[in-house]
Design a protein around this motif. Sequence first.
Motif, short mmCIF file in Angstrom:
data_model
loop_
_atom_site.label_atom_id
_atom_site.label_comp_id
_atom_site.label_asym_id
_atom_site.label_seq_id
_atom_site.Cartn_x
_atom_site.Cartn_y
_atom_site.Cartn_z
N PHE A 148 69.32 10.37 16.91
CA PHE A 148 69.02 10.17 18.77
C PHE A 148 68.43 11.02 19.18
CE2 PHE A 148 72.77 8.01 18.20
CZ PHE A 148 73.14 6.04 18.24
N ILE A 149 67.94 12.39 18.68
CA ILE A 149 66.80 13.29 20.07
C ILE A 149 65.72 12.31 19.93
CG2 ILE A 149 66.06 15.92 20.01
CD1 ILE A 149 69.12 16.29 19.55
N ASN A 150 64.97 12.08 18.52
CA ASN A 150 63.98 11.81 18.19
C ASN A 150 63.30 10.61 17.78
OD1 ASN A 150 62.89 14.57 18.05
ND2 ASN A 150 63.24 15.02 16.42
N LEU A 151 64.81 10.05 18.31
CA LEU A 151 64.59 8.42 18.95
C LEU A 151 64.30 8.15 19.72
CD1 LEU A 151 65.54 5.90 16.54
CD2 LEU A 151 67.76 5.42 17.92
N ALA A 152 62.72 6.54 19.38
CA ALA A 152 61.90 5.94 20.10
C ALA A 152 62.75 4.83 20.68
CB ALA A 152 60.58 5.36 19.60
N PRO A 153 62.96 5.39 22.45
CA PRO A 153 63.47 4.00 23.83
C PRO A 153 63.03 3.37 23.62
CG PRO A 153 61.72 5.85 24.71
CD PRO A 153 61.85 5.70 23.20
N ILE B 154 83.28 13.69 22.04
CA ILE B 154 82.01 13.95 20.82
C ILE B 154 81.47 12.87 21.04
CG2 ILE B 154 80.86 15.55 19.70
CD1 ILE B 154 82.99 17.73 19.71
N THR B 155 81.72 12.14 20.08
CA THR B 155 81.32 10.98 20.49
C THR B 155 80.73 9.94 21.00
OG1 THR B 155 82.48 10.91 18.01
CG2 THR B 155 81.95 8.59 18.59
N ALA B 156 82.57 9.74 21.91
CA ALA B 156 81.48 9.17 23.20
C ALA B 156 80.61 9.80 24.32
CB ALA B 156 82.78 9.10 23.71
N GLU B 157 81.13 10.69 24.07
CA GLU B 157 79.93 11.40 25.30
C GLU B 157 78.45 11.48 24.57
OE1 GLU B 157 80.84 16.26 24.68
OE2 GLU B 157 82.86 15.52 26.27
N MET B 158 78.32 11.38 23.10
CA MET B 158 76.99 11.29 22.74
C MET B 158 76.27 10.03 22.64
SD MET B 158 75.89 11.02 18.37
CE MET B 158 76.97 9.74 18.38
N PHE B 159 77.20 8.88 22.99
CA PHE B 159 76.64 7.66 23.07
C PHE B 159 76.62 7.11 24.63
CE2 PHE B 159 78.79 5.92 18.91
CZ PHE B 159 77.26 5.48 18.76
N ALA B 160 76.94 8.28 25.88
CA ALA B 160 76.78 8.21 26.83
C ALA B 160 75.37 9.02 27.64
CB ALA B 160 77.96 7.97 27.40
N SER B 161 74.94 9.66 26.13
CA SER B 161 73.78 10.85 26.81
C SER B 161 73.31 9.36 26.07
CB SER B 161 74.12 11.86 25.58
OG SER B 161 72.34 12.28 25.96
N VAL B 162 72.78 8.50 25.15
CA VAL B 162 71.86 7.44 24.46
C VAL B 162 71.55 6.61 25.22
CG1 VAL B 162 71.54 6.21 22.82
CG2 VAL B 162 72.41 8.37 22.25
N ILE B 163 72.87 6.20 25.84
CA ILE B 163 73.03 5.62 26.73
C ILE B 163 71.40 5.31 28.24
CG2 ILE B 163 73.88 3.42 28.47
CD1 ILE B 163 74.25 2.74 25.55
N GLU B 164 72.41 6.34 28.43
CA GLU B 164 71.92 7.11 29.63
C GLU B 164 70.26 7.42 29.87
OE1 GLU B 164 72.49 10.57 33.03
OE2 GLU B 164 72.52 10.57 30.71
N LYS C 194 80.54 16.39 10.87
CA LYS C 194 79.09 16.57 10.24
C LYS C 194 78.45 15.66 10.71
CE LYS C 194 77.57 17.37 5.94
NZ LYS C 194 77.03 18.19 4.29
N LEU C 195 78.96 13.89 10.42
CA LEU C 195 78.19 12.70 10.60
C LEU C 195 77.98 12.85 12.12
CD1 LEU C 195 77.84 10.08 9.73
CD2 LEU C 195 79.96 9.63 10.58
N ILE C 196 78.43 13.25 12.93
CA ILE C 196 78.90 12.73 14.33
C ILE C 196 77.29 13.75 14.57
CG2 ILE C 196 79.01 13.25 17.14
CD1 ILE C 196 80.99 11.49 15.11
N SER D 68 73.58 12.36 15.98
CA SER D 68 72.69 13.21 17.68
C SER D 68 71.73 13.44 17.58
CB SER D 68 73.76 15.13 18.32
OG SER D 68 74.90 14.07 17.93
N SER D 69 71.29 13.68 16.05
CA SER D 69 69.56 14.99 15.83
C SER D 69 69.17 13.69 15.32
CB SER D 69 70.11 15.95 14.76
OG SER D 69 70.33 15.11 13.07
#
Length: 216
Positions: free
Chosen positions: A22-27, A162-172, A13-15, A19-20
């Motif tokens: 990060f979706i709308n977070l400004a660069p 899943i946590t690492a995938e989330m961060f990888a997406s954000v870093i990209e 639930k925390l992850i 994730s949600s």
Amino acid sequence: MANALKQSAEFEKLITNLSSQFINLAPHLIDEGINNAIKSIGEFIGVDRILMLSVKNNQVLDTTFEWRAPGIEGANEINNVLFSEFAVFFEKIKNSKVMYVSSPDELPAEAVAEKEFLKSRGVKSILAVPMVTDGVLNGLLTFSTLKLTKKWSDEDLVLFKITAEMFASVIERKSNHKALKQNEEKFKELFNNAIDGIFIYELSDEGLPGKFIEVN
């Protein structure tokens, strides 16, 4: 068993919530968002330190983000570490699998360098998760304890991936935004310094030149 399942459900639930966010977070707020996220995760799962490391060509380049629990000293810098120096440690990482060591003493006899590395840093347990983008390993997310050993279930390891995938997406996303900004600045410089006149205009509904937007 029931407590473990409840813990995993709360972790998931925390992850999902992070994730949600990060979706709308400004660069320009991504770095702050990552720091806040790893702090939330570290406090929830009860580890002492979380490191996010940049990786290129089977080499750990440096530490990009670090969180540590109160009373825990900062980690010694990890710069330019070749996977070949810790072959046992990075064997799973190279195959995009989670590397989990519940105790340095449980490492195989040939993992001499790994045991020395962990014990010299006071690490009791460590879990390292590869951060992969488009099939390329470009980061590593590590969770370690320095006070007590920690055991994780297979279900937990899935959540860490899943946590690492989330961060990888954000870093990209951050990297893409930076590249786009650099390209825009380069174009602007070329546009303003060009010897020839350059006109940028809108097209009308008929496909003909409309009003001018910018002229160098």
